[in-house]
Design a protein around this motif. Sequence first.
Motif, PDB file in Angstrom:
ATOM      1  N   ARG A 414      61.598  40.086  -5.551  1.00  0.00           N
ATOM      2  CA  ARG A 414      62.265  38.803  -5.392  1.00  0.00           C
ATOM      3  C   ARG A 414      63.276  38.630  -6.530  1.00  0.00           C
ATOM      4  N   THR A 415      64.292  37.812  -6.255  1.00  0.00           N
ATOM      5  CA  THR A 415      65.313  37.519  -7.254  1.00  0.00           C
ATOM      6  C   THR A 415      65.016  36.161  -7.885  1.00  0.00           C
ATOM      7  N   LEU A 422      61.458  31.098  -8.113  1.00  0.00           N
ATOM      8  CA  LEU A 422      61.596  32.108  -7.072  1.00  0.00           C
ATOM      9  C   LEU A 422      60.880  31.628  -5.825  1.00  0.00           C
ATOM     10  N   GLN A 423      61.206  32.252  -4.690  1.00  0.00           N
ATOM     11  CA  GLN A 423      60.685  31.821  -3.405  1.00  0.00           C
ATOM     12  C   GLN A 423      59.873  32.948  -2.771  1.00  0.00           C
ATOM     13  N   PHE A 424      58.716  32.567  -2.223  1.00  0.00           N
ATOM     14  CA  PHE A 424      57.844  33.528  -1.537  1.00  0.00           C
ATOM     15  C   PHE A 424      57.068  32.786  -0.458  1.00  0.00           C
ATOM     16  N   GLU A 425      57.151  33.284   0.766  1.00  0.00           N
ATOM     17  CA  GLU A 425      56.490  32.654   1.922  1.00  0.00           C
ATOM     18  C   GLU A 425      56.848  31.178   2.028  1.00  0.00           C
ATOM     19  N   ILE A 428      58.054  27.457  -3.226  1.00  0.00           N
ATOM     20  CA  ILE A 428      58.847  27.520  -4.450  1.00  0.00           C
ATOM     21  C   ILE A 428      57.899  27.676  -5.634  1.00  0.00           C
ATOM     22  N   TYR A 429      58.143  28.674  -6.470  1.00  0.00           N
ATOM     23  CA  TYR A 429      57.297  28.965  -7.622  1.00  0.00           C
ATOM     24  C   TYR A 429      58.109  28.826  -8.906  1.00  0.00           C
ATOM     25  N   ARG A 430      57.419  28.351  -9.938  1.00  0.00           N
ATOM     26  CA  ARG A 430      58.018  28.278 -11.268  1.00  0.00           C
ATOM     27  C   ARG A 430      57.023  28.843 -12.276  1.00  0.00           C
ATOM     28  N   GLY A 431      57.563  29.529 -13.285  1.00  0.00           N
ATOM     29  CA  GLY A 431      56.734  30.116 -14.318  1.00  0.00           C
ATOM     30  C   GLY A 431      57.330  29.918 -15.687  1.00  0.00           C
ATOM     31  N   ALA A 472      52.943  27.684  -7.494  1.00  0.00           N
ATOM     32  CA  ALA A 472      53.607  26.954  -6.419  1.00  0.00           C
ATOM     33  C   ALA A 472      53.688  25.480  -6.793  1.00  0.00           C
ATOM     34  N   GLN A 473      54.868  24.931  -6.752  1.00  0.00           N
ATOM     35  CA  GLN A 473      55.078  23.566  -7.195  1.00  0.00           C
ATOM     36  C   GLN A 473      54.346  22.571  -6.279  1.00  0.00           C
TER      37      GLN A 473
END
Length: 574
Positions: A414-415, A422-425, A428-431, A472-473
């Motif tokens: 993922r970019t 980043l996005q998956f399924e 929206i995810y943040r780290g 995941a937010q």
Amino acid sequence: MVLDVYQEQLDQPLEEVASAKRDPNQSEGITIVEQLDEEGQRKLEALQSLIEPCDRATYGERLREAADKLGCSVRTVQRLVKRWEVEGVSALVTAGRADQGKYRISEFWQDFILKTYEAGNKGSKRMKPKQVAVRVQVKAREIGDSNPPSYKTVLRVLKPVIERKEKAKSIRSPGWRGSTLSVKTREGQDLSIEYSNHVWQCDHTRADVMLVDQYGEVLGRPWLTTVIDTYSRCIMGINLGFDAPSSQVVALALRHAILPKKYGPEYKLNCEWGTFGKPDHFYTDGGKDFRSNHLQRIGADIGFACHLRDRPSEGGVVERPFRTLNDQLFSTLPGYTGSNVQQRPEDTEKDASLTLRDLEHLIVRFICDKYNQTLDARMGDQTRFQRWEAGLPKVPEVIEEKHLDVCLMKEGRRTVQRGGHLQFENLIYRGENLAGYAGEVVSIRFDPNDITVVRVYRKEGSGEVFLTRAYAQGLETEQISHEEAQASSKRLRVKGKAISNESILQETMERDALVAKKSRKQRQKEEQVLTKPVRASEPEPTEADLDHEEPTDEVALDLDAFEPIDFDDIRGAW
């Protein structure tokens, strides 16, 4: 070659022969033989053929014949002849040990063996001499003893105790009483299983249960992967899903087996799973998923050796639990397909109502409360979990989850978007510190049972370096599986609604509530009602309308159509 004096000695009484061989300079140490025992008589008869004069070849043949009669080597017979030349008939007497009946080990080891055996068989615990011997070896390494008691010595010390316990029993315990098991690898190596977590085995099967998705649509039969401890037959870990067998599926099952297992109240468990640790050897069949470089790398990282079994018959330990699950669990569930396609029950798909999560709950409950807590058929008085617990040489080391990230499923690359997400399924995810890698391509690993958190890695050279965990937010306190996220996204897309973290969570919660309250047949009836044409109906009257509502049986009259009545004229007419 052979002196003629041998024949003279045989003709003389035994006492005279012993006296003739006595050294005149010695007054003590000579054994006077009054009577030969059975073993001495057998030796004497074997030596009689050697005293007759003969050539070298014949003497060699007689030596070999004497060795066969005595059940020993030719060299042993030659030493016996030499002793007989010096000591006479006393050389044929089997001298008893001076310490016969006593143990040639220290009191420390005697006490340790007895106390370990007693403590291991107190209450509901069960421990075997082989398991005591393993603890002796561990204790010897701790105290630096280079010559600890062997397994045979442990058996001799415990033999009186075991005989007393066996004599006190009124009946024999059923089952095989063996203490060791050996499996052969494809390389010709024999693996002797001596303790728990020594050798694990793994295999796959397709569960004979038809499952449905969250909306009642039939999906098919899932794959079940199990990891078995060969020593105790305990099921160490599982993986259940619709993914075909692969190295990734094996890795997920291994990760589940290695980590301590904790389950919430929704599983309704009476017993804990309890097993964890890592194996010394991983023993499997020759399938492509077990021959992969991925599995070899996992073994190198965690610290176990991978082996392929030599013959299919070596896999009985790992294949037998599948039959138990099929006979005692799957056959009692709705949607059971049977193990034979030709004898498949009717209306299997119509009866199917379990989801993947439902089946996972049932399998975990069956393993924890029944399978691992059942008496082992070979030992008779130890459950599988008791045998695993008693067979541990030491408490297994708890491996941190981050060290097992290599076992997690790798979805792809993922970019990292601007702003550090980043996005998956469609989530929206943040780290933490992820914004510093904006624009870079990273890879993610996740647990398919909970994708609300993913591990982010960056490729450096030939390997991957861990960056951070991304969450995941809005779903930090929730748990959503990979399958649930995909199903929710598909459902929202069909409805034409916007897909976001909140919408996926809301849709999942609504679906879980629907599935929990209504069965599949109930849902089908509701869908049929919804698909029927609805007749147009007049709007219902409000309370205000009801207050001014006129009776429906009155008819409106046209008053102009009637003439007025003169009652005086009517009376005059009368």
